[in-house]
Motif scaffolding. Structure first.
Motif, PDB file in Angstrom:
ATOM      1  N   ILE A 102       0.861  -1.183   0.000  1.00 52.95           N
ATOM      2  CA  ILE A 102       0.000   0.000   0.000  1.00 52.95           C
ATOM      3  C   ILE A 102       0.901   1.238   0.000  1.00 52.95           C
ATOM      4  O   ILE A 102       2.061   1.164   0.411  1.00 52.95           O
ATOM      5  CB  ILE A 102      -0.947   0.040   1.224  1.00 52.95           C
ATOM      6  CG1 ILE A 102      -0.147   0.077   2.531  1.00 52.95           C
ATOM      7  CG2 ILE A 102      -1.913  -1.136   1.199  1.00 52.95           C
ATOM      8  CD1 ILE A 102      -0.997   0.322   3.775  1.00 52.95           C
ATOM      9  N   PRO A 103       0.397   2.386  -0.456  1.00 48.88           N
ATOM     10  CA  PRO A 103       1.225   3.599  -0.446  1.00 48.88           C
ATOM     11  C   PRO A 103       1.541   4.050   0.979  1.00 48.88           C
ATOM     12  O   PRO A 103       0.679   4.004   1.857  1.00 48.88           O
ATOM     13  CB  PRO A 103       0.343   4.633  -1.160  1.00 48.88           C
ATOM     14  CG  PRO A 103      -0.678   3.849  -1.902  1.00 48.88           C
ATOM     15  CD  PRO A 103      -0.910   2.617  -1.096  1.00 48.88           C
ATOM     16  N   GLU A 104       2.776   4.444   1.196  1.00 52.67           N
ATOM     17  CA  GLU A 104       3.153   5.067   2.466  1.00 52.67           C
ATOM     18  C   GLU A 104       2.480   6.432   2.517  1.00 52.67           C
ATOM     19  O   GLU A 104       2.483   7.163   1.534  1.00 52.67           O
ATOM     20  CB  GLU A 104       4.677   5.197   2.527  1.00 52.67           C
ATOM     21  CG  GLU A 104       5.221   5.628   3.877  1.00 52.67           C
ATOM     22  CD  GLU A 104       5.202   7.130   4.082  1.00 52.67           C
ATOM     23  OE1 GLU A 104       5.215   7.573   5.232  1.00 52.67           O
ATOM     24  OE2 GLU A 104       5.172   7.860   3.074  1.00 52.67           O
ATOM     25  N   PHE A 122      -0.875   6.391  11.034  1.00 50.72           N
ATOM     26  CA  PHE A 122      -1.459   7.022   9.848  1.00 50.72           C
ATOM     27  C   PHE A 122      -1.242   6.177   8.590  1.00 50.72           C
ATOM     28  O   PHE A 122      -2.058   6.208   7.669  1.00 50.72           O
ATOM     29  CB  PHE A 122      -0.863   8.418   9.638  1.00 50.72           C
ATOM     30  CG  PHE A 122      -1.639   9.515  10.313  1.00 50.72           C
ATOM     31  CD1 PHE A 122      -2.678  10.158   9.659  1.00 50.72           C
ATOM     32  CD2 PHE A 122      -1.338   9.904  11.605  1.00 50.72           C
ATOM     33  CE1 PHE A 122      -3.402  11.173  10.269  1.00 50.72           C
ATOM     34  CE2 PHE A 122      -2.048  10.917  12.235  1.00 50.72           C
ATOM     35  CZ  PHE A 122      -3.086  11.553  11.568  1.00 50.72           C
ATOM     36  N   ASN A 123      -0.147   5.443   8.535  1.00 49.90           N
ATOM     37  CA  ASN A 123       0.118   4.603   7.364  1.00 49.90           C
ATOM     38  C   ASN A 123      -0.882   3.459   7.231  1.00 49.90           C
ATOM     39  O   ASN A 123      -1.081   2.933   6.137  1.00 49.90           O
ATOM     40  CB  ASN A 123       1.538   4.027   7.428  1.00 49.90           C
ATOM     41  CG  ASN A 123       2.581   5.033   6.997  1.00 49.90           C
ATOM     42  OD1 ASN A 123       2.289   5.981   6.269  1.00 49.90           O
ATOM     43  ND2 ASN A 123       3.807   4.840   7.450  1.00 49.90           N
ATOM     44  N   THR A 124      -1.473   3.056   8.334  1.00 49.95           N
ATOM     45  CA  THR A 124      -2.461   1.967   8.304  1.00 49.95           C
ATOM     46  C   THR A 124      -3.823   2.483   8.755  1.00 49.95           C
ATOM     47  O   THR A 124      -4.530   1.832   9.525  1.00 49.95           O
ATOM     48  CB  THR A 124      -2.011   0.786   9.194  1.00 49.95           C
ATOM     49  OG1 THR A 124      -1.767   1.266  10.531  1.00 49.95           O
ATOM     50  CG2 THR A 124      -0.750   0.141   8.644  1.00 49.95           C
ATOM     51  N   SER A 125      -4.187   3.645   8.252  1.00 49.02           N
ATOM     52  CA  SER A 125      -5.453   4.274   8.656  1.00 49.02           C
ATOM     53  C   SER A 125      -6.674   3.457   8.248  1.00 49.02           C
ATOM     54  O   SER A 125      -7.766   3.671   8.767  1.00 49.02           O
ATOM     55  CB  SER A 125      -5.556   5.681   8.065  1.00 49.02           C
ATOM     56  OG  SER A 125      -5.490   5.641   6.650  1.00 49.02           O
ATOM     57  N   TYR A 126      -6.495   2.494   7.332  1.00 50.54           N
ATOM     58  CA  TYR A 126      -7.618   1.633   6.952  1.00 50.54           C
ATOM     59  C   TYR A 126      -8.151   0.855   8.158  1.00 50.54           C
ATOM     60  O   TYR A 126      -9.312   0.442   8.183  1.00 50.54           O
ATOM     61  CB  TYR A 126      -7.209   0.667   5.829  1.00 50.54           C
ATOM     62  CG  TYR A 126      -6.097  -0.285   6.202  1.00 50.54           C
ATOM     63  CD1 TYR A 126      -6.366  -1.482   6.849  1.00 50.54           C
ATOM     64  CD2 TYR A 126      -4.771   0.017   5.906  1.00 50.54           C
ATOM     65  CE1 TYR A 126      -5.352  -2.351   7.200  1.00 50.54           C
ATOM     66  CE2 TYR A 126      -3.747  -0.844   6.252  1.00 50.54           C
ATOM     67  CZ  TYR A 126      -4.043  -2.025   6.902  1.00 50.54           C
ATOM     68  OH  TYR A 126      -3.034  -2.889   7.251  1.00 50.54           O
TER      69      TYR A 126
END
Length: 209
Positions: free
Chosen positions: A73-75, A142-146
């Motif tokens: 996934i995008p950083e 924030f990088n894994t906000s999903y």
């Protein structure tokens, strides 16, 4: 008599072995299944392996594993122009609510859920603004906000994990790289505005009036 039966059993077993062995022999370009064919053909396609790496380009990615699915996934943090939040949020929110301080985030309007259900600190961690937080108070990067979104949008999350929801980066060949929720949806206003098709038939509109 018993010896004859044993001999017959051995002959039958050997015959089955020969049938199984030779049935697995294939001529060139013959495969057991379409999956075998895809895997074999993709290993060396016109002198190169099929890959999406060239199309992912210079997008900085991180690898995640969700269930049985591992993909890129995008950083995100480096793409947020106002990150890190603690550069401004050096004090607790309660101490920063003052008329003497310049108002920030004036351009953000919440249109996600009603005010009784959601406000800023539903997702943002007031104790550490560089992280988000779950409904139970656990920190979320924030990088894994999903992981914040999937608390409510469980069906979409399951579809996204499997690749049915969301946009792929590059192409369908491995490695898989997928956009996350916030790459397509504004987290403060996630629904998409209604819009006309690219080719708009004005004559039909007049006929329907």
């Amino acid at each position: 008599m018993k010896n004859n039966i044993n001999v017959m059993n051995k002959i039958v077993c050997f015959s089955f072995f020969l049938v199984a062995f030779f049935s697995c022999k294939h001529h060139e370009n013959e495969y057991h299944s379409i999956t075998d064919k895809i895997e074999a053909e993709s290993k060396d396609y016109h002198g190169t392996s099929i890959s999406s790496e060239a199309y992912i380009g210079e997008i900085q990615t991180i690898e995640i594993t969700e269930g049985d699915h591992t993909f890129l996934i995008p950083e995100r943090k480096s793409q947020i122009k106002s990150y890190a939040c603690t550069e401004c949020h050096s004090k607790p929110l309660s101490q920063m609510k003052s008329k003497d301080l310049k108002k920030a985030h004036w351009d953000i309007k919440m249109d996600h859920a009603n005010a009784n259900t959601m406000n800023c600190v539903t997702c943002h961690n007031p104790d550490n603004m560089d992280d988000l937080k779950s409904l139970t108070g656990n920190e979320i990067d924030f990088n894994t906000s999903y992981n914040l979104c999937n608390q409510c949008h469980t069906k979409q999350f399951e579809d996204w994990k499997g690749g049915a929801h969301g946009k792929r980066i590059g192409g369908w060949a491995p490695p898989r790289a997928s956009m996350t929720c916030v790459n397509c949806h504004d987290p403060h206003k996630p629904h998409f505005e209604s819009r006309w098709p690219a080719s708009f038939n004005t004559q039909k509109v007049k006929e329907r009036e």
